[in-house]
Design an enzyme around this catalytic site. Sequence first.
Site, mmCIF file in Angstrom:
data_model
loop_
_atom_site.group_PDB
_atom_site.id
_atom_site.type_symbol
_atom_site.label_atom_id
_atom_site.label_comp_id
_atom_site.label_asym_id
_atom_site.label_seq_id
_atom_site.Cartn_x
_atom_site.Cartn_y
_atom_site.Cartn_z
ATOM 1 N N ASN A 152 2.389 -39.622 10.304
ATOM 2 C CA ASN A 152 3.652 -40.525 9.183
ATOM 3 C C ASN A 152 3.857 -41.845 9.833
ATOM 4 O OD1 ASN A 152 5.848 -39.768 10.774
ATOM 5 N ND2 ASN A 152 6.934 -40.059 8.601
ATOM 6 N N GLU A 250 12.738 -34.901 17.198
ATOM 7 C CA GLU A 250 13.041 -35.248 16.019
ATOM 8 C C GLU A 250 12.271 -34.661 15.342
ATOM 9 O OE1 GLU A 250 15.029 -38.325 16.008
ATOM 10 O OE2 GLU A 250 15.186 -38.444 17.911
ATOM 11 N N CYS A 284 10.822 -39.028 7.536
ATOM 12 C CA CYS A 284 11.916 -38.101 7.843
ATOM 13 C C CYS A 284 13.199 -38.492 6.985
ATOM 14 C CB CYS A 284 12.453 -38.262 9.695
ATOM 15 S SG CYS A 284 12.320 -39.617 10.115
ATOM 16 N N GLU A 460 16.991 -41.263 20.571
ATOM 17 C CA GLU A 460 15.940 -42.111 21.073
ATOM 18 C C GLU A 460 16.630 -43.644 20.614
ATOM 19 O OE1 GLU A 460 11.931 -41.458 18.990
ATOM 20 O OE2 GLU A 460 11.659 -40.376 20.909
HETATM 21 P P1 NAD Z 1 3.974 -31.486 12.797
HETATM 22 O O1 NAD Z 1 5.165 -30.287 12.838
HETATM 23 O O2 NAD Z 1 2.985 -30.657 11.780
HETATM 24 O O3 NAD Z 1 3.346 -32.358 13.701
HETATM 25 C C1 NAD Z 1 3.643 -33.586 14.865
HETATM 26 C C2 NAD Z 1 3.070 -32.771 15.756
HETATM 27 O O4 NAD Z 1 2.633 -32.174 16.690
HETATM 28 C C3 NAD Z 1 1.481 -33.409 15.751
HETATM 29 O O5 NAD Z 1 1.313 -34.088 16.595
HETATM 30 C C4 NAD Z 1 0.936 -31.756 15.706
HETATM 31 O O6 NAD Z 1 -0.577 -31.782 16.103
HETATM 32 C C5 NAD Z 1 1.566 -31.123 16.933
HETATM 33 N N1 NAD Z 1 1.737 -29.532 16.519
HETATM 34 C C6 NAD Z 1 1.727 -29.455 15.677
HETATM 35 N N2 NAD Z 1 1.875 -27.691 16.237
HETATM 36 C C7 NAD Z 1 1.679 -28.007 18.013
HETATM 37 C C8 NAD Z 1 2.265 -27.090 18.082
HETATM 38 N N3 NAD Z 1 2.298 -25.704 18.310
HETATM 39 N N4 NAD Z 1 2.198 -27.103 19.959
HETATM 40 C C9 NAD Z 1 2.154 -28.368 19.862
HETATM 41 N N5 NAD Z 1 2.031 -29.502 19.262
HETATM 42 C C10 NAD Z 1 1.994 -28.952 17.999
HETATM 43 O O7 NAD Z 1 4.742 -32.606 11.451
HETATM 44 P P2 NAD Z 1 3.564 -33.258 10.432
HETATM 45 O O8 NAD Z 1 3.683 -32.988 9.583
HETATM 46 O O9 NAD Z 1 2.922 -34.390 11.816
HETATM 47 O O10 NAD Z 1 4.596 -34.632 10.601
HETATM 48 C C11 NAD Z 1 5.708 -34.972 9.792
HETATM 49 C C12 NAD Z 1 6.785 -33.939 9.975
HETATM 50 O O11 NAD Z 1 6.926 -35.272 11.071
HETATM 51 C C13 NAD Z 1 8.284 -33.874 8.713
HETATM 52 O O12 NAD Z 1 8.725 -32.891 8.616
HETATM 53 C C14 NAD Z 1 9.218 -34.997 9.186
HETATM 54 O O13 NAD Z 1 10.434 -34.836 8.537
HETATM 55 C C15 NAD Z 1 8.926 -35.798 10.697
HETATM 56 N N6 NAD Z 1 9.338 -36.434 11.565
HETATM 57 C C16 NAD Z 1 10.650 -36.467 12.044
HETATM 58 C C17 NAD Z 1 11.289 -37.933 12.483
HETATM 59 C C18 NAD Z 1 12.308 -37.977 13.070
HETATM 60 O O14 NAD Z 1 12.531 -39.054 13.358
HETATM 61 N N7 NAD Z 1 13.843 -37.367 12.860
HETATM 62 C C19 NAD Z 1 10.113 -39.455 12.218
HETATM 63 C C20 NAD Z 1 8.526 -38.908 11.633
HETATM 64 C C21 NAD Z 1 8.327 -37.557 11.149
#
Ligand code: NAD
Length: 490
Positions: A152, A250, A284, A460
């Site tokens: 995102n 995060e 997020c 962070e």
């Molecule tokens: P996601 O959890 O699907 O993926 C995030 C990352 O993790 C990607 O690079 C993905 O390829 C990797 N990943 C997925 N499965 C994995 C596994 N089994 N092992 C290791 N890595 C793996 O999330 P998304 O759909 O890419 O992003 C959206 C989410 O991120 C939302 O829930 C959002 O709230 C969160 N987010 C949080 C913050 C924060 O700072 N709190 C900031 C931005 C986004």
Amino acid sequence: MSHDFSNGHLLIGGQWRAGKGAPITSIFAAEGTENQTFNGASREDVEEAIAAAKAAQPAWGALKPHERASYLYRISEGISANIDRIAWVQSRDTSKTLAETRALAASAAATFRYFAAVLETSDELLTVPRGDYTTLSVHEPLGVVAAITPWNSPIASDAQKVAPALAAGNAVLLKPASWSPLVCLELARIIDEAGLPKGLFSVLPGSGREVGNLLVEHPDIAKVSFTGGTSTGKHLARIAADKLMPVSLELGGKSPTIVFEDCDEDLAIAGILFGIFSSSGQSCIAGSRLFVQRSIYDRFVDRLVTATKALKVGHPFDADTQVSSLVHADHRASVEGYVAMALEDGGRVLCGGKRPEGLDAGAFYEPTIIADVANTDRICREEVFGPVLVVMPFDDEADVIAMGNDNEYGLACGIWSRDHVKCQRIARAIKAGTVWINTYKQFSISTPFGGDGASGIGREKGRAGLRAYQSQKSIYEDMSGRPHPWARWP
Ligand code: NAD
């Protein structure tokens, strides 16, 4: 505006070359077209990157702080000099507006600059003398760190991990999300051009289940810094627990925004719209649950709906666009599923709730407000990650604190009122890592950021952000020269 994409080569262990893993396709969802397909990283690529990182890290960790800082300043300058290109690539990768991706690129430059400055100005601690001992507390790099980021806000979340991890003396392997693989290659190019020692930084696009898991499970990875969904975060934390490896998580959010009858309504409406509908709600920290005091509920919600209908939904490259396409048609399908679920649960759509007309090629969705929901409905409990706001009335402070906190997430909160003492009181009572009072979604790199509960573990940014990538060692030195009382031999 047009640029080219890179040739799709990855930076693996200091070498630019094609990945040996499965193909990844980056989509320009706003137009429903393909940006580029290239090969991601394979198991062999990951092993190679880890070996190179392990070899390069000790010399990097041994550099003086100002020497490491000089590389980070150069990276920051490289990003600043390439803002337009980075913004274009990221807008193509994520369909975010250019205004937003420019801001994200500028924030990435600021992050590298900030952690260079933190590094140069961090002191080690000589603790208070205790008797005969001088004690010194020093911070050391962890070794090879994996950074796993979501789609995102890629360049900003990449920088938030890579900059402090490098500053702290570690080698870093970055795994971006498969829906936004291109902008991290731009970051890698800039880092490489800044002359960072070869092997210290690799970029490994690929699927989470393959490349991500490989990194997290690998015995040579000393820490994982993850930003993404809560279920993925829990999965990684379980692997980390088995290795006894530190993790920063995060994760997601379902942040409450609270509007009191004594607020400045114009300010509140603008802030609420920005808080939920910027980035098309794919944020997020989106203020996705709105609580409005009952005494002004009907009038305020009417005004909010009118203002929402006036938002400009459009192409991310149009300067006046406020709400752009979602990142992917599959993601829009998920958002649509949530809205359908809300309606089944008795929710009422006040505006939006459908795809906009005339933008059929893209993955657009209208800014949507849903009323007549209960705080316990799934639409109010779960992260939609799209332009969908639920609105509920409340009676008093105690009522809204209970409703705000009745959710597993604890990432952010917005409060709108002219009564500053009340705002501070609510800010203390709400479970959230960040609270905004009479504003929303404002950030400073020097202010810590993170979540509580299902929103994550760790913080962070800020000076302490550097320490998250170091381990602390205490050194005691005897200054007396006297033998220990156990020395009783004749
Ligand atoms: P996601 O959890 O699907 O993926 C995030 C990352 O993790 C990607 O690079 C993905 O390829 C990797 N990943 C997925 N499965 C994995 C596994 N089994 N092992 C290791 N890595 C793996 O999330 P998304 O759909 O890419 O992003 C959206 C989410 O991120 C939302 O829930 C959002 O709230 C969160 N987010 C949080 C913050 C924060 O700072 N709190 C900031 C931005 C986004």
